[in-house]
Motif scaffolding. Structure first.
Motif, mmCIF file in Angstrom:
data_model
loop_
_atom_site.group_PDB
_atom_site.id
_atom_site.type_symbol
_atom_site.label_atom_id
_atom_site.label_comp_id
_atom_site.label_asym_id
_atom_site.label_seq_id
_atom_site.Cartn_x
_atom_site.Cartn_y
_atom_site.Cartn_z
ATOM 1 N N MET A 151 0.853 -1.204 0.000
ATOM 2 C CA MET A 151 0.000 0.000 0.000
ATOM 3 C C MET A 151 0.880 1.243 0.000
ATOM 4 S SD MET A 151 -3.001 0.945 2.719
ATOM 5 C CE MET A 151 -3.932 2.446 2.531
ATOM 6 N N PRO A 152 0.694 2.200 -0.921
ATOM 7 C CA PRO A 152 1.560 3.362 -0.988
ATOM 8 C C PRO A 152 1.396 4.248 0.243
ATOM 9 C CG PRO A 152 -0.338 3.633 -2.450
ATOM 10 C CD PRO A 152 -0.374 2.228 -1.943
ATOM 11 N N ASN A 153 2.467 4.978 0.585
ATOM 12 C CA ASN A 153 2.406 5.900 1.717
ATOM 13 C C ASN A 153 1.445 7.034 1.419
ATOM 14 O OD1 ASN A 153 4.297 4.494 3.216
ATOM 15 N ND2 ASN A 153 6.029 5.604 2.298
ATOM 16 N N ALA A 154 0.666 7.431 2.420
ATOM 17 C CA ALA A 154 -0.224 8.587 2.263
ATOM 18 C C ALA A 154 0.617 9.845 2.133
ATOM 19 C CB ALA A 154 -1.151 8.687 3.468
ATOM 20 N N LYS A 155 0.093 10.799 1.379
ATOM 21 C CA LYS A 155 0.793 12.074 1.212
ATOM 22 C C LYS A 155 0.969 12.755 2.569
ATOM 23 C CE LYS A 155 0.144 16.570 -1.047
ATOM 24 N NZ LYS A 155 -0.715 17.329 -1.975
ATOM 25 N N ARG A 156 2.147 13.255 2.834
ATOM 26 C CA ARG A 156 2.396 13.944 4.103
ATOM 27 C C ARG A 156 1.517 15.177 4.198
ATOM 28 N NH1 ARG A 156 8.214 15.402 6.856
ATOM 29 N NH2 ARG A 156 7.397 16.666 8.576
ATOM 30 N N GLN A 157 0.863 15.342 5.322
ATOM 31 C CA GLN A 157 -0.062 16.450 5.488
ATOM 32 C C GLN A 157 0.675 17.752 5.782
ATOM 33 O OE1 GLN A 157 -3.227 15.457 8.291
ATOM 34 N NE2 GLN A 157 -4.444 14.849 6.525
ATOM 35 N N SER A 158 0.222 18.797 5.125
ATOM 36 C CA SER A 158 0.753 20.142 5.365
ATOM 37 C C SER A 158 -0.327 21.146 4.993
ATOM 38 C CB SER A 158 2.019 20.396 4.543
ATOM 39 O OG SER A 158 1.728 20.297 3.154
ATOM 40 N N SER A 174 -1.377 19.679 1.361
ATOM 41 C CA SER A 174 -2.577 18.839 1.359
ATOM 42 C C SER A 174 -3.809 19.663 1.725
ATOM 43 C CB SER A 174 -2.422 17.678 2.352
ATOM 44 O OG SER A 174 -2.143 18.160 3.659
ATOM 45 N N HIS A 175 -3.593 20.781 2.450
ATOM 46 C CA HIS A 175 -4.684 21.634 2.902
ATOM 47 C C HIS A 175 -4.334 23.097 2.614
ATOM 48 C CE1 HIS A 175 -5.134 17.908 5.160
ATOM 49 N NE2 HIS A 175 -6.395 18.237 5.418
ATOM 50 N N VAL A 176 -5.354 23.911 2.357
ATOM 51 C CA VAL A 176 -5.131 25.337 2.044
ATOM 52 C C VAL A 176 -6.212 26.181 2.725
ATOM 53 C CG1 VAL A 176 -4.902 27.090 0.259
ATOM 54 C CG2 VAL A 176 -4.148 24.757 -0.222
ATOM 55 N N ILE A 177 -5.793 27.318 3.280
ATOM 56 C CA ILE A 177 -6.714 28.298 3.863
ATOM 57 C C ILE A 177 -6.265 29.681 3.395
ATOM 58 C CG2 ILE A 177 -7.603 29.319 6.001
ATOM 59 C CD1 ILE A 177 -6.825 26.674 7.405
ATOM 60 N N CYS A 178 -7.210 30.555 3.097
ATOM 61 C CA CYS A 178 -6.888 31.918 2.670
ATOM 62 C C CYS A 178 -7.379 32.904 3.737
ATOM 63 C CB CYS A 178 -7.557 32.210 1.326
ATOM 64 S SG CYS A 178 -6.811 33.577 0.436
ATOM 65 N N CYS A 179 -6.499 33.772 4.202
ATOM 66 C CA CYS A 179 -6.821 34.739 5.261
ATOM 67 C C CYS A 179 -6.886 36.151 4.695
ATOM 68 C CB CYS A 179 -5.789 34.672 6.384
ATOM 69 S SG CYS A 179 -5.805 33.081 7.270
ATOM 70 N N CYS A 231 -10.677 22.125 4.850
ATOM 71 C CA CYS A 231 -9.660 22.868 4.086
ATOM 72 C C CYS A 231 -8.736 21.943 3.298
ATOM 73 C CB CYS A 231 -8.857 23.797 4.988
ATOM 74 S SG CYS A 231 -7.942 23.018 6.314
ATOM 75 N N GLU A 232 -9.113 20.679 3.170
ATOM 76 C CA GLU A 232 -8.338 19.779 2.317
ATOM 77 C C GLU A 232 -8.507 20.215 0.867
ATOM 78 O OE1 GLU A 232 -7.588 15.013 1.553
ATOM 79 O OE2 GLU A 232 -9.191 15.674 2.896
ATOM 80 N N LEU A 233 -7.401 20.298 0.155
ATOM 81 C CA LEU A 233 -7.434 20.809 -1.220
ATOM 82 C C LEU A 233 -7.949 19.730 -2.164
ATOM 83 C CD1 LEU A 233 -6.803 23.198 -3.072
ATOM 84 C CD2 LEU A 233 -4.503 22.268 -3.365
ATOM 85 N N SER A 234 -9.161 19.927 -2.647
ATOM 86 C CA SER A 234 -9.775 18.978 -3.572
ATOM 87 C C SER A 234 -10.771 19.748 -4.436
ATOM 88 C CB SER A 234 -10.482 17.864 -2.790
ATOM 89 O OG SER A 234 -11.087 16.942 -3.670
ATOM 90 N N LEU A 235 -10.412 19.970 -5.682
ATOM 91 C CA LEU A 235 -11.227 20.819 -6.549
ATOM 92 C C LEU A 235 -12.472 20.098 -7.039
ATOM 93 C CD1 LEU A 235 -8.515 22.509 -8.840
ATOM 94 C CD2 LEU A 235 -9.516 23.401 -6.722
ATOM 95 N N ASP A 236 -13.600 20.781 -6.949
ATOM 96 C CA ASP A 236 -14.813 20.357 -7.650
ATOM 97 C C ASP A 236 -14.720 20.997 -9.039
ATOM 98 O OD1 ASP A 236 -17.428 20.463 -8.816
ATOM 99 O OD2 ASP A 236 -18.308 20.074 -6.858
ATOM 100 N N GLU A 237 -14.360 20.205 -10.024
ATOM 101 C CA GLU A 237 -14.028 20.761 -11.338
ATOM 102 C C GLU A 237 -15.199 21.525 -11.954
ATOM 103 O OE1 GLU A 237 -12.046 18.221 -14.070
ATOM 104 O OE2 GLU A 237 -10.470 17.657 -12.653
ATOM 105 N N GLN A 238 -16.407 21.040 -11.758
ATOM 106 C CA GLN A 238 -17.560 21.717 -12.344
ATOM 107 C C GLN A 238 -17.776 23.085 -11.716
ATOM 108 O OE1 GLN A 238 -19.354 20.445 -15.088
ATOM 109 N NE2 GLN A 238 -19.853 22.632 -15.080
ATOM 110 N N MET A 239 -17.635 23.174 -10.379
ATOM 111 C CA MET A 239 -17.798 24.466 -9.693
ATOM 112 C C MET A 239 -16.746 25.465 -10.150
ATOM 113 S SD MET A 239 -18.863 23.667 -5.739
ATOM 114 C CE MET A 239 -18.866 25.423 -5.377
ATOM 115 N N VAL A 240 -15.509 24.974 -10.278
ATOM 116 C CA VAL A 240 -14.415 25.850 -10.714
ATOM 117 C C VAL A 240 -14.667 26.324 -12.144
ATOM 118 C CG1 VAL A 240 -11.948 25.965 -11.236
ATOM 119 C CG2 VAL A 240 -12.728 24.806 -9.153
ATOM 120 N N ALA A 241 -15.020 25.399 -13.019
ATOM 121 C CA ALA A 241 -15.262 25.749 -14.423
ATOM 122 C C ALA A 241 -16.405 26.748 -14.554
ATOM 123 C CB ALA A 241 -15.563 24.488 -15.233
#
Length: 294
Positions: free
Chosen positions: A1-8, A60-65, A265-275
């Motif tokens: 099983m591959p390692n999970a992406k390190r969280q940041s 892995s996560h993003v927040i805008c202040c 705040c996990e970065l995961s794009l909803d492509e339809q919403m973005v488009a």
């Protein structure tokens, strides 16, 4: 099983990016607009800056202040605080709210707090999240260097697209011979022309650095006033009240009443919403940049 992406988590200084994006194009005299006349140059540039940083630093996560309009506790402590700042350009004003909508469409939480600045929100979230993951702060503001720690890096945007200086405790000390907290003491002495508080009149950056490097802190300097030169001692004694006030103004508050849970705040794009949002703003070319299939 591959390692999970390190969280940041990447904490974005939204105002710094938006102003940078606006002036990068406005100086040429060309303001990108929709067919109905809504200015979008800052939004377009913001997304390009933002996505470049995401690609480079892979959070892995993003927040805008964001800053909010209105007074802050620093303005209450010192009425002239940021009093030299010009009003935002008319073409930029409507983009303040639109960019927050764009961030919403990308699933990036927008965080702000009444009476505080974006820096304070960033400091609070950095303190919280650094207990469990690596934190990266994206900004053009060197004030945020005081937040550097073993788990928090500050990424300063330099001139030119995709050009960054990454500060860790080691690289900060190598460049400035200062610990992160000493950034506050230096600003207390020299003041900040951009934020419009004076520090100790007659003490500039060079002397401020030397004093802090030699005595460690404002408290250390005051405990050893008999050892500094007479001219410096007189300046400090004359402006002692402003020295203490300037230190309060320079320090980022890290206990602001804001919160953001990791799962939102996990970065995961909803492509339809973005488009849909980019189509609404007539900037569908950005879909390709983000890898969104239209």
């Amino acid at each position: 099983m591959p390692n999970a992406k390190r969280q940041s988590v990447l904490l974005v200084d939204g105002m710094a990016l938006l102003f940078r994006a606006y002036y990068a194009t406005a100086t040429s005299g060309y303001i990108r607009r929709t067919k109905s006349g809504i200015p979008t140059n800052a939004i377009y540039g913001f997304i390009r800056y933002f996505w470049d940083a995401v690609q480079n630093f892979d959070p892995s996560h993003v927040i805008c202040c964001w800053d909010l309009g209105g007074s802050t506790f620093r303005g209450q402590q010192f009425s002239a605080y940021k009093g030299n700042r010009p009003e935002a350009p008319n073409d930029l004003v409507p983009q303040f709210s639109i960019i927050r909508d764009v961030m919403d469409s990308m699933g990036v939480p927008n965080i702000s707090a009444e009476g505080y600045e974006a820096d304070d929100c960033i400091g609070t979230l950095a303190t919280k999240f650094s207990e469990e993951m690596d934190v990266m702060i994206l900004t053009g503001d060197h004030d945020l260097l005081q937040l550097v720690s073993d788990r928090t890096t500050v990424i300063i945007m330099k001139k030119g697209h995709g050009n960054y200086k990454v500060y860790t405790p080691e690289s900060l000390y190598e460049e400035k011979q200062l610990q992160p907290r000493q950034i506050i003491d230096v600003k207390a002495l020299m003041g900040d022309a951009s934020d419009n508080y004076p520090g100790v009149r007659g003490i500039g950056e060079k002397i401020a650095h030397k004093l802090v490097q030699e005595y460690g802190s404002v408290e250390g300097i005051l405990d050893n006033l008999d050892q500094v030169t007479k001219s410096v001692r007189v300046k400090i004694e004359t402006d002692l009240e402003m020295l203490h006030l300037s230190r309060k103004l320079a320090e980022i508050h890290c206990c602001v009443p804001v919160a953001c849970e990791l799962d939102i705040c996990e970065l995961s794009l909803d492509e339809q919403m973005v488009a849909d949002k980019f189509e609404e703003l007539e900037m569908k070319s950005l879909c390709h940049l983000l890898g969104v299939v239209v």
